[in-house]
Design an enzyme around this catalytic site. Structure first.
Site, PDB file in Angstrom:
ATOM      1  N   THR A 148      -5.339   1.957   3.649  1.00 39.72           N
ATOM      2  CA  THR A 148      -3.907   2.215   3.773  1.00 39.72           C
ATOM      3  C   THR A 148      -3.626   3.659   4.192  1.00 39.72           C
ATOM      4  O   THR A 148      -4.430   4.557   3.904  1.00 39.72           O
ATOM      5  CB  THR A 148      -3.231   1.939   2.403  1.00 39.72           C
ATOM      6  OG1 THR A 148      -1.920   2.484   2.412  1.00 39.72           O
ATOM      7  CG2 THR A 148      -3.989   2.599   1.251  1.00 39.72           C
ATOM      8  N   ASP A 149      -2.469   3.874   4.807  1.00 39.61           N
ATOM      9  CA  ASP A 149      -2.066   5.259   5.142  1.00 39.61           C
ATOM     10  C   ASP A 149      -1.684   6.050   3.888  1.00 39.61           C
ATOM     11  O   ASP A 149      -1.544   7.277   3.957  1.00 39.61           O
ATOM     12  CB  ASP A 149      -0.902   5.250   6.144  1.00 39.61           C
ATOM     13  CG  ASP A 149       0.367   4.577   5.626  1.00 39.61           C
ATOM     14  OD1 ASP A 149       0.342   3.961   4.533  1.00 39.61           O
ATOM     15  OD2 ASP A 149       1.404   4.651   6.316  1.00 39.61           O
ATOM     16  N   GLU A 150      -1.517   5.356   2.744  1.00 41.59           N
ATOM     17  CA  GLU A 150      -1.059   6.058   1.539  1.00 41.59           C
ATOM     18  C   GLU A 150      -2.101   7.054   1.032  1.00 41.59           C
ATOM     19  O   GLU A 150      -1.782   7.939   0.243  1.00 41.59           O
ATOM     20  CB  GLU A 150      -0.656   5.042   0.451  1.00 41.59           C
ATOM     21  CG  GLU A 150       0.395   4.080   0.990  1.00 41.59           C
ATOM     22  CD  GLU A 150       1.091   3.217  -0.054  1.00 41.59           C
ATOM     23  OE1 GLU A 150       1.106   3.579  -1.235  1.00 41.59           O
ATOM     24  OE2 GLU A 150       1.629   2.167   0.346  1.00 41.59           O
ATOM     25  N   TYR A 162      -2.619   3.746  -7.161  1.00 42.32           N
ATOM     26  CA  TYR A 162      -3.039   2.838  -6.072  1.00 42.32           C
ATOM     27  C   TYR A 162      -3.702   3.631  -4.953  1.00 42.32           C
ATOM     28  O   TYR A 162      -4.840   3.351  -4.555  1.00 42.32           O
ATOM     29  CB  TYR A 162      -1.828   2.053  -5.535  1.00 42.32           C
ATOM     30  CG  TYR A 162      -2.088   1.397  -4.188  1.00 42.32           C
ATOM     31  CD1 TYR A 162      -3.055   0.404  -4.045  1.00 42.32           C
ATOM     32  CD2 TYR A 162      -1.374   1.786  -3.045  1.00 42.32           C
ATOM     33  CE1 TYR A 162      -3.313  -0.183  -2.798  1.00 42.32           C
ATOM     34  CE2 TYR A 162      -1.626   1.204  -1.809  1.00 42.32           C
ATOM     35  CZ  TYR A 162      -2.591   0.222  -1.689  1.00 42.32           C
ATOM     36  OH  TYR A 162      -2.845  -0.356  -0.454  1.00 42.32           O
ATOM     37  N   LYS A 174      -7.626   3.684  -3.562  1.00 47.39           N
ATOM     38  CA  LYS A 174      -7.999   3.343  -2.181  1.00 47.39           C
ATOM     39  C   LYS A 174      -8.717   4.533  -1.533  1.00 47.39           C
ATOM     40  O   LYS A 174      -9.689   4.362  -0.792  1.00 47.39           O
ATOM     41  CB  LYS A 174      -6.764   2.958  -1.355  1.00 47.39           C
ATOM     42  CG  LYS A 174      -6.133   1.628  -1.716  1.00 47.39           C
ATOM     43  CD  LYS A 174      -6.998   0.411  -1.462  1.00 47.39           C
ATOM     44  CE  LYS A 174      -7.227   0.125   0.003  1.00 47.39           C
ATOM     45  NZ  LYS A 174      -7.963  -1.166   0.202  1.00 47.39           N
ATOM     46  N   ILE A 232      17.314  -0.655  -5.231  1.00 44.17           N
ATOM     47  CA  ILE A 232      16.845   0.404  -4.325  1.00 44.17           C
ATOM     48  C   ILE A 232      16.493   1.621  -5.176  1.00 44.17           C
ATOM     49  O   ILE A 232      17.347   2.142  -5.893  1.00 44.17           O
ATOM     50  CB  ILE A 232      17.958   0.802  -3.315  1.00 44.17           C
ATOM     51  CG1 ILE A 232      18.501  -0.433  -2.600  1.00 44.17           C
ATOM     52  CG2 ILE A 232      17.448   1.846  -2.330  1.00 44.17           C
ATOM     53  CD1 ILE A 232      17.505  -1.145  -1.733  1.00 44.17           C
TER      54      ILE A 232
HETATM   55  P1  NAD Z   1      -2.435  -8.651  -1.568  1.00 47.65           P
HETATM   56  O1  NAD Z   1      -2.194  -8.065  -2.917  1.00 47.65           O
HETATM   57  O2  NAD Z   1      -1.408  -9.539  -0.960  1.00 47.65           O
HETATM   58  O3  NAD Z   1      -3.812  -9.491  -1.585  1.00 47.65           O
HETATM   59  C1  NAD Z   1      -4.950  -9.038  -2.233  1.00 47.65           C
HETATM   60  C2  NAD Z   1      -5.924 -10.210  -2.326  1.00 47.65           C
HETATM   61  O4  NAD Z   1      -7.117  -9.719  -2.985  1.00 47.65           O
HETATM   62  C3  NAD Z   1      -5.404 -11.373  -3.172  1.00 47.65           C
HETATM   63  O5  NAD Z   1      -5.684 -12.597  -2.528  1.00 47.65           O
HETATM   64  C4  NAD Z   1      -6.188 -11.264  -4.483  1.00 47.65           C
HETATM   65  O6  NAD Z   1      -6.419 -12.517  -5.121  1.00 47.65           O
HETATM   66  C5  NAD Z   1      -7.502 -10.647  -3.994  1.00 47.65           C
HETATM   67  N1  NAD Z   1      -8.180  -9.915  -5.059  1.00 47.65           N
HETATM   68  C6  NAD Z   1      -7.642  -8.998  -5.910  1.00 47.65           C
HETATM   69  N2  NAD Z   1      -8.580  -8.576  -6.782  1.00 47.65           N
HETATM   70  C7  NAD Z   1      -9.727  -9.233  -6.481  1.00 47.65           C
HETATM   71  C8  NAD Z   1     -11.037  -9.221  -7.016  1.00 47.65           C
HETATM   72  N3  NAD Z   1     -11.337  -8.461  -8.071  1.00 47.65           N
HETATM   73  N4  NAD Z   1     -11.980  -9.993  -6.452  1.00 47.65           N
HETATM   74  C9  NAD Z   1     -11.699 -10.778  -5.383  1.00 47.65           C
HETATM   75  N5  NAD Z   1     -10.446 -10.857  -4.841  1.00 47.65           N
HETATM   76  C10 NAD Z   1      -9.481 -10.081  -5.380  1.00 47.65           C
HETATM   77  O7  NAD Z   1      -2.764  -7.405  -0.637  1.00 47.65           O
HETATM   78  P2  NAD Z   1      -2.404  -7.152   0.897  1.00 47.65           P
HETATM   79  O8  NAD Z   1      -1.059  -6.568   0.990  1.00 47.65           O
HETATM   80  O9  NAD Z   1      -2.738  -8.360   1.671  1.00 47.65           O
HETATM   81  O10 NAD Z   1      -3.451  -5.988   1.232  1.00 47.65           O
HETATM   82  C11 NAD Z   1      -4.763  -6.304   1.668  1.00 47.65           C
HETATM   83  C12 NAD Z   1      -5.520  -5.015   1.935  1.00 47.65           C
HETATM   84  O11 NAD Z   1      -4.849  -4.249   2.921  1.00 47.65           O
HETATM   85  C13 NAD Z   1      -5.644  -4.114   0.691  1.00 47.65           C
HETATM   86  O12 NAD Z   1      -6.924  -3.541   0.702  1.00 47.65           O
HETATM   87  C14 NAD Z   1      -4.566  -3.063   0.909  1.00 47.65           C
HETATM   88  O13 NAD Z   1      -4.926  -1.848   0.292  1.00 47.65           O
HETATM   89  C15 NAD Z   1      -4.556  -2.950   2.422  1.00 47.65           C
HETATM   90  N6  NAD Z   1      -3.280  -2.538   3.027  1.00 47.65           N
HETATM   91  C16 NAD Z   1      -2.111  -3.178   2.699  1.00 47.65           C
HETATM   92  C17 NAD Z   1      -0.918  -2.792   3.313  1.00 47.65           C
HETATM   93  C18 NAD Z   1       0.387  -3.495   3.015  1.00 47.65           C
HETATM   94  O14 NAD Z   1       1.436  -3.063   3.500  1.00 47.65           O
HETATM   95  N7  NAD Z   1       0.400  -4.590   2.276  1.00 47.65           N
HETATM   96  C19 NAD Z   1      -0.921  -1.751   4.241  1.00 47.65           C
HETATM   97  C20 NAD Z   1      -2.139  -1.118   4.545  1.00 47.65           C
HETATM   98  C21 NAD Z   1      -3.303  -1.534   3.943  1.00 47.65           C
HETATM   99  P1  TYD Z   2       6.660  -1.340  -1.375  1.00 47.79           P
HETATM  100  O1  TYD Z   2       6.995  -2.594  -0.637  1.00 47.79           O
HETATM  101  O2  TYD Z   2       6.324  -1.423  -2.824  1.00 47.79           O
HETATM  102  O3  TYD Z   2       5.507  -0.581  -0.554  1.00 47.79           O
HETATM  103  P2  TYD Z   2       4.870   0.916  -0.774  1.00 47.79           P
HETATM  104  O4  TYD Z   2       5.355   1.494  -2.021  1.00 47.79           O
HETATM  105  O5  TYD Z   2       3.405   0.615  -0.808  1.00 47.79           O
HETATM  106  O6  TYD Z   2       5.304   1.676   0.443  1.00 47.79           O
HETATM  107  O7  TYD Z   2       7.888  -0.352  -1.246  1.00 47.79           O
HETATM  108  C1  TYD Z   2       8.394   0.064   0.018  1.00 47.79           C
HETATM  109  C2  TYD Z   2       9.452   1.105  -0.261  1.00 47.79           C
HETATM  110  O8  TYD Z   2      10.555   0.470  -0.932  1.00 47.79           O
HETATM  111  C3  TYD Z   2       8.985   2.209  -1.192  1.00 47.79           C
HETATM  112  O9  TYD Z   2       9.579   3.450  -0.778  1.00 47.79           O
HETATM  113  C4  TYD Z   2       9.541   1.813  -2.553  1.00 47.79           C
HETATM  114  C5  TYD Z   2      10.825   1.078  -2.209  1.00 47.79           C
HETATM  115  N1  TYD Z   2      11.211  -0.012  -3.129  1.00 47.79           N
HETATM  116  C6  TYD Z   2      12.514  -0.079  -3.625  1.00 47.79           C
HETATM  117  O10 TYD Z   2      13.364   0.778  -3.307  1.00 47.79           O
HETATM  118  N2  TYD Z   2      12.837  -1.112  -4.464  1.00 47.79           N
HETATM  119  C7  TYD Z   2      11.949  -2.063  -4.828  1.00 47.79           C
HETATM  120  O11 TYD Z   2      12.297  -2.983  -5.634  1.00 47.79           O
HETATM  121  C8  TYD Z   2      10.611  -1.999  -4.306  1.00 47.79           C
HETATM  122  C9  TYD Z   2       9.573  -3.023  -4.684  1.00 47.79           C
HETATM  123  C10 TYD Z   2      10.282  -0.956  -3.444  1.00 47.79           C
END
Ligand code: NAD
Ligand code: TYD
Length: 350
Positions: free
Chosen positions: A131-133, A156, A160, A212
């Protein structure tokens, strides 16, 4: 016949990656390894579950013996690692499960790949999806590039970041063939409704307040999930070993502006008067340590691998809202049971 292990394939992004690989590469065997935590849902993969080149392995990446045995049994040629605990708010209330899954789980996979591939790494590849975080939080100006110093600020992002460092350490120390990517916020179908966009769509539909955080001025850079899956395909096949690629949408929004657009799109698709949903917007207590702004400079992946997002945000949001409104059963299944406990615990005191 390449055997590819995709971890976290039942989750949001993972399910789109699995679908893309199963349908595009009939000469690959795709193994989806997932523990099916609250975030994992095999319904996300209904359309590919019967494909001949698709296999599901229910397993936990924190269990080193189980992971080792699966490498013995299936002799994977490559790993695309997405399994993680992924929600910042949960990491604030329960950091340890993020350390276990994101750090220890990643090391277990690295160990298994190192042990089973040994020195014979021709054609092998360990792709870590991040992630970019990990880069921390930006002010009003500037962008994250691949060389930006790590400065994670939530449990988180810290977990990562640690996993990214370990992946690079295995490449440097043991010559493990790795590649990494760090992506901005994703949106689209199948995202668990604890994240901002699906949570708001669900609440608008049910005429519930839209929480929000703070003043809603935090900025995120949003990318449609299928575009991320396409980028992962490119990095996996064409990315250079030991390199990192930033992936982003060139699409920055303050949370409040994004939610207003979302409100109007949902109102339109539900046939409600414009302005109805915006009345639900409610400012609540800010997230602890809330990162101000994320924005990706994605020139490297564009210049080296030719990646560009395919969708304009307006099209992506229309498609996303349509999917959630048409997949009521998916939302109902997911928001029954434990979701309500989570929601009450997160939002009751805000
Ligand atoms: P998600 O939470 O939707 O899915 C995570 C999956 O991992 C789930 O299916 C869960 O069952 C599985 N999992 C969790 N713990 C596990 C374990 N101990 N063993 C096996 N499986 C396990 O997550 P996502 O949003 O699809 O993100 C996927 C990846 O991409 C992550 O590594 C996240 O850091 C990265 N990522 C996400 C975003 C985003 O915006 N969602 C952006 C950049 C990177
Ligand atoms: P989120 O979807 O949790 O992604 P991330 O924190 O990983 O960027 O949140 C996106 C943005 O929205 C973040 O700045 C937090 C904000 N947010 C709210 O304002 N209200 C909410 O209920 C949630 C879940 C997120």
């Amino acid at each position: 016949m390449k055997k590819i292990l995709i971890t976290g394939g039942a989750g949001f992004i993972g399910s789109h990656v699995v679908r893309l690989f199963v349908s595009k590469y009939s000469d690959y065997q795709i193994f989806n390894l997932d523990a099916l935590t609250y975030a994992g849902n095999l319904e996300n993969l209904k359309d590919v579950q019967d494909a001949e080149n698709y296999h599901f392995l229910k397993a936990d990446i924190t269990d080193d013996q189980q992971i080792d045995q699966l490498f013995v049994k299936h002799q994977f040629d490559a790993v695309i690692h997405l399994a993680a605990e992924s929600h910042v708010d949960r990491s604030i209330s329960d950091p340890l499960s993020f350390v276990k899954t994101n750090i220890i789980g990643t090391v277990n996979l690295l160990q298994a790949a190192k042990k089973h591939w040994g020195k014979d790494v021709e054609g092998k590849r360990f792709y870590h999806v991040s992630t970019d975080e990990v880069y921390g939080s930006l002010g009003e100006e500037g962008f994250f590039v691949e060389t930006t110093s790590y400065d994670p600020k939530s449990p988180y992002s810290a977990s990562k970041a640690a996993s990214d460092h370990l992946v690079r350490a295995y490449a440097n120390t043991y010559d493990l063939p790795v590649v990494l990517s760090n992506c901005s916020n994703n949106y689209g179908p199948n995202q668990f409704p604890e994240k901002l966009i699906p949570l708001c769509i669900n609440n608008i539909k049910n005429e519930k307040p839209l929480p929000i955080y703070g003043e809603g001025l935090n900025i995120r850079d949003w990318l449609y999930v299928e575009d991320h899956a396409r980028a992962i395909d490119l990095v996996f096949h064409k990315g250079k070993l030991s390199q990192t690629y930033n992936i982003g949408g060139h699409n920055e929004w303050t949370n409040i502006d994004l939610v207003k657009v979302l409100c109007d799109v949902v109102d339109k698709q539900l046939g409600r008067a414009t302005g109805t949903a915006q009345k639900l917007i409610t400012f609540v207590k800010d997230r602890a340590g809330h990162d101000m702004r994320y924005a990706i400079d994605a020139s490297k992946i564009q210049n080296e691998l030719g990646f560009k997002p395919s969708l304009q945000f307006e099209q992506g949001i229309e498609k996303t809202v349509k999917w959630y409104l048409e997949n009521q059963d998916w939302l109902d299944n997911i928001t029954s049971g434990n979701y309500q406990h989570y929601y009450d615990a997160q939002y009751k005191s805000r």
